[in-house]
Design an enzyme around this catalytic site. Structure first.
Site, PDB file in Angstrom:
ATOM      1  N   LEU A  33      -5.169  -6.338 -39.552  1.00  0.00           N
ATOM      2  CA  LEU A  33      -4.142  -7.068 -40.087  1.00  0.00           C
ATOM      3  C   LEU A  33      -4.435  -8.452 -40.307  1.00  0.00           C
ATOM      4  O   LEU A  33      -4.933  -9.039 -39.745  1.00  0.00           O
ATOM      5  CB  LEU A  33      -2.839  -6.905 -38.928  1.00  0.00           C
ATOM      6  CG  LEU A  33      -2.409  -5.656 -38.657  1.00  0.00           C
ATOM      7  CD1 LEU A  33      -1.432  -5.470 -37.203  1.00  0.00           C
ATOM      8  CD2 LEU A  33      -1.393  -5.295 -39.857  1.00  0.00           C
ATOM      9  N   HIS A  37     -12.756  -4.366 -30.797  1.00  0.00           N
ATOM     10  CA  HIS A  37     -11.895  -3.385 -29.926  1.00  0.00           C
ATOM     11  C   HIS A  37     -12.866  -2.234 -29.664  1.00  0.00           C
ATOM     12  O   HIS A  37     -13.880  -1.905 -30.467  1.00  0.00           O
ATOM     13  CB  HIS A  37     -10.783  -2.829 -30.855  1.00  0.00           C
ATOM     14  CG  HIS A  37      -9.785  -3.809 -31.110  1.00  0.00           C
ATOM     15  ND1 HIS A  37      -8.763  -4.021 -30.162  1.00  0.00           N
ATOM     16  CD2 HIS A  37      -9.483  -4.614 -32.210  1.00  0.00           C
ATOM     17  CE1 HIS A  37      -8.037  -4.995 -30.856  1.00  0.00           C
ATOM     18  NE2 HIS A  37      -8.612  -5.167 -31.955  1.00  0.00           N
ATOM     19  N   ASN A  64      -5.958 -15.315 -28.774  1.00  0.00           N
ATOM     20  CA  ASN A  64      -4.879 -14.250 -28.353  1.00  0.00           C
ATOM     21  C   ASN A  64      -5.672 -13.518 -27.217  1.00  0.00           C
ATOM     22  O   ASN A  64      -5.887 -12.083 -27.347  1.00  0.00           O
ATOM     23  CB  ASN A  64      -4.583 -13.352 -29.470  1.00  0.00           C
ATOM     24  CG  ASN A  64      -5.795 -12.790 -30.234  1.00  0.00           C
ATOM     25  OD1 ASN A  64      -6.898 -13.315 -30.212  1.00  0.00           O
ATOM     26  ND2 ASN A  64      -5.505 -11.572 -30.853  1.00  0.00           N
ATOM     27  N   HIS A  84     -12.665 -18.457 -38.191  1.00  0.00           N
ATOM     28  CA  HIS A  84     -11.493 -17.458 -37.493  1.00  0.00           C
ATOM     29  C   HIS A  84     -12.265 -16.407 -36.641  1.00  0.00           C
ATOM     30  O   HIS A  84     -12.837 -15.601 -37.446  1.00  0.00           O
ATOM     31  CB  HIS A  84     -10.519 -16.964 -38.559  1.00  0.00           C
ATOM     32  CG  HIS A  84      -9.594 -16.289 -37.936  1.00  0.00           C
ATOM     33  ND1 HIS A  84      -8.316 -16.444 -38.194  1.00  0.00           N
ATOM     34  CD2 HIS A  84      -9.581 -15.038 -37.205  1.00  0.00           C
ATOM     35  CE1 HIS A  84      -7.314 -15.559 -37.500  1.00  0.00           C
ATOM     36  NE2 HIS A  84      -8.252 -14.679 -36.980  1.00  0.00           N
ATOM     37  N   HIS A  89      -1.063 -16.911 -38.537  1.00  0.00           N
ATOM     38  CA  HIS A  89      -1.235 -15.463 -39.059  1.00  0.00           C
ATOM     39  C   HIS A  89       0.182 -15.497 -39.704  1.00  0.00           C
ATOM     40  O   HIS A  89       1.163 -15.394 -39.424  1.00  0.00           O
ATOM     41  CB  HIS A  89      -0.795 -14.790 -37.948  1.00  0.00           C
ATOM     42  CG  HIS A  89      -1.110 -13.217 -38.154  1.00  0.00           C
ATOM     43  ND1 HIS A  89      -2.120 -12.456 -37.942  1.00  0.00           N
ATOM     44  CD2 HIS A  89      -0.256 -12.308 -38.711  1.00  0.00           C
ATOM     45  CE1 HIS A  89      -1.833 -11.238 -38.301  1.00  0.00           C
ATOM     46  NE2 HIS A  89      -0.822 -11.245 -38.902  1.00  0.00           N
ATOM     47  N   ALA A 102      -5.472  -2.978 -34.318  1.00  0.00           N
ATOM     48  CA  ALA A 102      -5.968  -3.553 -35.512  1.00  0.00           C
ATOM     49  C   ALA A 102      -7.019  -4.377 -35.363  1.00  0.00           C
ATOM     50  O   ALA A 102      -7.127  -5.312 -34.415  1.00  0.00           O
ATOM     51  CB  ALA A 102      -4.708  -4.190 -36.093  1.00  0.00           C
ATOM     52  N   ASP A 112     -12.417 -13.322 -39.118  1.00  0.00           N
ATOM     53  CA  ASP A 112     -11.546 -12.627 -38.286  1.00  0.00           C
ATOM     54  C   ASP A 112     -12.157 -11.552 -37.708  1.00  0.00           C
ATOM     55  O   ASP A 112     -11.582 -10.124 -37.296  1.00  0.00           O
ATOM     56  CB  ASP A 112     -10.344 -12.124 -39.071  1.00  0.00           C
ATOM     57  CG  ASP A 112      -9.170 -11.501 -38.366  1.00  0.00           C
ATOM     58  OD1 ASP A 112      -9.069 -11.868 -37.261  1.00  0.00           O
ATOM     59  OD2 ASP A 112      -8.119 -10.787 -38.980  1.00  0.00           O
ATOM     60  N   HIS A 138     -12.658 -13.750 -33.129  1.00  0.00           N
ATOM     61  CA  HIS A 138     -12.142 -13.350 -31.930  1.00  0.00           C
ATOM     62  C   HIS A 138     -13.104 -13.028 -31.176  1.00  0.00           C
ATOM     63  O   HIS A 138     -14.172 -12.188 -31.541  1.00  0.00           O
ATOM     64  CB  HIS A 138     -11.016 -12.197 -32.049  1.00  0.00           C
ATOM     65  CG  HIS A 138      -9.794 -12.373 -32.943  1.00  0.00           C
ATOM     66  ND1 HIS A 138      -8.758 -12.844 -32.088  1.00  0.00           N
ATOM     67  CD2 HIS A 138      -9.811 -12.288 -34.124  1.00  0.00           C
ATOM     68  CE1 HIS A 138      -7.904 -12.896 -33.206  1.00  0.00           C
ATOM     69  NE2 HIS A 138      -8.268 -12.592 -34.495  1.00  0.00           N
ATOM     70  N   LEU A 139     -13.225 -13.575 -29.892  1.00  0.00           N
ATOM     71  CA  LEU A 139     -14.586 -13.227 -28.947  1.00  0.00           C
ATOM     72  C   LEU A 139     -14.159 -12.345 -27.650  1.00  0.00           C
ATOM     73  O   LEU A 139     -14.811 -11.915 -27.174  1.00  0.00           O
ATOM     74  CB  LEU A 139     -15.137 -14.523 -28.692  1.00  0.00           C
ATOM     75  CG  LEU A 139     -15.958 -15.401 -29.559  1.00  0.00           C
ATOM     76  CD1 LEU A 139     -16.369 -16.680 -29.033  1.00  0.00           C
ATOM     77  CD2 LEU A 139     -17.181 -14.427 -30.000  1.00  0.00           C
ATOM     78  N   ARG A 140     -12.896 -12.379 -27.530  1.00  0.00           N
ATOM     79  CA  ARG A 140     -12.305 -11.810 -26.104  1.00  0.00           C
ATOM     80  C   ARG A 140     -12.988 -12.647 -25.281  1.00  0.00           C
ATOM     81  O   ARG A 140     -13.548 -13.493 -25.194  1.00  0.00           O
ATOM     82  CB  ARG A 140     -12.444 -10.128 -26.206  1.00  0.00           C
ATOM     83  CG  ARG A 140     -12.323  -9.557 -27.462  1.00  0.00           C
ATOM     84  CD  ARG A 140     -11.197  -9.459 -27.947  1.00  0.00           C
ATOM     85  NE  ARG A 140     -10.825  -8.723 -29.378  1.00  0.00           N
ATOM     86  CZ  ARG A 140     -10.027  -8.758 -29.931  1.00  0.00           C
ATOM     87  NH1 ARG A 140      -8.958  -9.809 -30.031  1.00  0.00           N
ATOM     88  NH2 ARG A 140      -9.777  -8.079 -31.191  1.00  0.00           N
ATOM     89  N   LYS A 176      -2.439 -22.046 -32.508  1.00  0.00           N
ATOM     90  CA  LYS A 176      -2.402 -20.838 -33.551  1.00  0.00           C
ATOM     91  C   LYS A 176      -1.006 -20.157 -33.627  1.00  0.00           C
ATOM     92  O   LYS A 176      -0.318 -20.044 -32.243  1.00  0.00           O
ATOM     93  CB  LYS A 176      -3.394 -19.959 -33.197  1.00  0.00           C
ATOM     94  CG  LYS A 176      -3.341 -18.418 -33.653  1.00  0.00           C
ATOM     95  CD  LYS A 176      -3.544 -18.362 -35.267  1.00  0.00           C
ATOM     96  CE  LYS A 176      -3.350 -17.087 -35.777  1.00  0.00           C
ATOM     97  NZ  LYS A 176      -4.601 -16.157 -35.739  1.00  0.00           N
ATOM     98  N   HIS A 198      -6.945 -15.577 -42.834  1.00  0.00           N
ATOM     99  CA  HIS A 198      -7.336 -14.071 -43.458  1.00  0.00           C
ATOM    100  C   HIS A 198      -6.250 -13.770 -44.633  1.00  0.00           C
ATOM    101  O   HIS A 198      -5.346 -12.744 -44.190  1.00  0.00           O
ATOM    102  CB  HIS A 198      -7.421 -13.282 -42.324  1.00  0.00           C
ATOM    103  CG  HIS A 198      -6.306 -13.327 -41.172  1.00  0.00           C
ATOM    104  ND1 HIS A 198      -5.071 -13.149 -41.305  1.00  0.00           N
ATOM    105  CD2 HIS A 198      -6.436 -13.055 -39.772  1.00  0.00           C
ATOM    106  CE1 HIS A 198      -4.235 -13.445 -40.179  1.00  0.00           C
ATOM    107  NE2 HIS A 198      -5.162 -13.211 -39.114  1.00  0.00           N
TER     108      HIS A 198
HETATM  109  C1  NCD Z   1      -6.959  -9.312 -34.528  1.00  0.00           C
HETATM  110  C2  NCD Z   1      -7.004  -8.960 -33.023  1.00  0.00           C
HETATM  111  O1  NCD Z   1      -7.668  -7.899 -32.962  1.00  0.00           O
HETATM  112  O2  NCD Z   1      -7.111  -9.718 -31.934  1.00  0.00           O
HETATM  113  N1  NCD Z   1      -6.811  -8.204 -35.151  1.00  0.00           N
HETATM  114  C3  NCD Z   1      -6.761  -7.910 -36.423  1.00  0.00           C
HETATM  115  O3  NCD Z   1      -6.517  -7.040 -36.937  1.00  0.00           O
HETATM  116  N2  NCD Z   1      -6.904  -9.184 -37.204  1.00  0.00           N
HETATM  117  C4  NCD Z   1      -5.730 -10.319 -34.475  1.00  0.00           C
HETATM  118  C5  NCD Z   1      -5.281 -10.998 -35.816  1.00  0.00           C
HETATM  119  O4  NCD Z   1      -6.055 -11.854 -36.282  1.00  0.00           O
HETATM  120  O5  NCD Z   1      -4.442 -10.415 -36.521  1.00  0.00           O
HETATM  121 ZN    ZN Z   2      -7.584 -12.924 -36.383  1.00  0.00          ZN
END
Ligand code: NCD
Ligand code: ZN
Length: 345
Positions: A220, A252, A42, A14, A137, A264, A248, A16-18, A100, A175
């Site tokens: 989150l 940011h 996302n 899990h 989620h 988050a 996760d 997030h790479l943006r 997802k 998560h």
């Molecule tokens: C994640 C994100 O920033 O994309 N943020 C997080 O707090 N985990 C989104 C997610 O997995 O809920």
């Molecule tokens: Zn996530």
């Protein structure tokens, strides 16, 4: 005392790479540790088609440093009106492994998520037929539900019926943060598994308020009470194949975290494996790390386990204060803290 660890190379189930220029910061961090990662969809706009997922995959691969191999396993973002035909296309692509489910409004970039699970019953049936994994989620968005109870209420309102109605659908409860989730997964059929992040193993909700408001501990689902952290640690270290590594890691920019309404997400992509080692060692459970980090996720996803290894040594080092990030800075989880294990590269 052990001071060297050799593990089958782990995967991150899990992540997030943006997108865009920041890929050149975050992709090398993950690729240094992990062979594969389930990449979250996302983005803005979200990744809702196989074509978009494959194009995104190429941009990620372009950011992998020479000499490292890293296989991004792609996901599609479910919306209320996803066409059922998307599932066959995704499955045929060979690179899209999961979809997802973001309840609309539950977290970062989830506004186009699903407003009612009934809206995607056709898609879930198709996923079940194509044996595609559903990543969830697991929080309700009902404003009447206390933010600390949203995961537990989601189990009752959404997950229990989902698992009953789609008995062959493989579901990853992403998560997890509560003892309730640990128990749900433990008692569910073996089509259900869960990922656990480093921050939910390391911290309880006091970390959000330690000496003041701590935005870099805000993610989150939000950190919970100590008894929940203890249940997660017991699940992660207990040797069950139903719980596995998913960082996760959610980068940011500093100005988006340290803000009036901060985003988050914790950034653990730089040092995730070292954080997990510390958490497992503190629990006296280093022997259980390899299963959690390197075997169980691959087994659940039906992929072969990696054959190469990573090495960690006992050596203290300080987590960097920040990385350059798209004209701003990216503050990693536990910035400035001393870690006792280091990945040998
Ligand atoms: C994640 C994100 O920033 O994309 N943020 C997080 O707090 N985990 C989104 C997610 O997995 O809920
Ligand atoms: Zn996530």
């Amino acid at each position: 005392m052990t001071d060297h660890l050799v593990l089958t190379r782990p995967d991150d189930w899990h992540l997030h790479l943006r997108d865009g220029p920041v890929l050149s910061t975050v992709v090398p961090h993950s690729a240094r540790q992990f062979a594969r990662a389930i990449v979250m969809p996302n983005l803005v706009p979200p990744v809702t088609t196989t074509a978009a997922a494959l194009a995104y995959r190429e941009r990620i691969l372009d950011a992998v440093p020479g000499g490292l191999s890293f296989d991004p396993l792609m996901t599609l973002y479910l919306t209320d009106n996803m066409a059922v035909e998307q599932i066959a296309r995704a499955s045929d692509s060979g690179h899209v492994l999961a979809c997802k489910l973001y309840p609309a409004g539950a977290t970062t970039n989830s506004d186009r998520g699903v407003t009612d699970i009934r809206n995607i019953h056709g898609v879930l049936e198709a996923m079940e037929r194509h044996d595609m994994v559903l990543c969830v989620h697991g929080e309700v968005t009902d404003p009447r539900v206390d933010v600390f109870d949203r995961e537990a209420v989601f189990i009752e309102r959404v997950l229990q019926p989902l698992v009953r109605d789609f008995p062959a659908l493989r579901v990853v409860f992403e998560h997890i943060t509560t003892a309730d989730a640990v128990h749900f997964v433990r008692d569910a059929p073996n089509t259900v598994a869960a990922t656990i992040t480093p921050q939910h193993l390391m911290y309880n909700r006091n970390a959000l308020f330690q000496g003041g408001l701590r935005p870099h501990h805000y993610c989150l689902p939000v950190l919970k009470r100590e008894r929940h952290r203890a249940a997660l640690l017991e699940a992660a270290t207990g040797g069950s194949g139903r719980y596995f590594l998913g960082t996760d890691s959610a980068p940011h920019a500093r100005n988006a975290k340290e803000a009036e309404c901060g985003c988050a997400g914790c950034y653990s992509g730089y040092h995730a494996l070292e954080l997990y080692v510390a958490a497992f060692e503190a629990a006296g459970a280093l022997h259980a790390l390899e299963g959690f980090a390197s075997h169980f996720g691959a087994d659940f996803y039906g992929l072969s386990r990696n054959t190469d290894t990573v090495e960690l040594e006992r050596a203290s080092h300080v987590v960097p204060a920040a990385f350059p990030f798209d004209g701003d800075e990216l503050v990693p989880l536990a910035a400035g803290d001393t870690l006792t294990w280091r990945l040998v590269t």
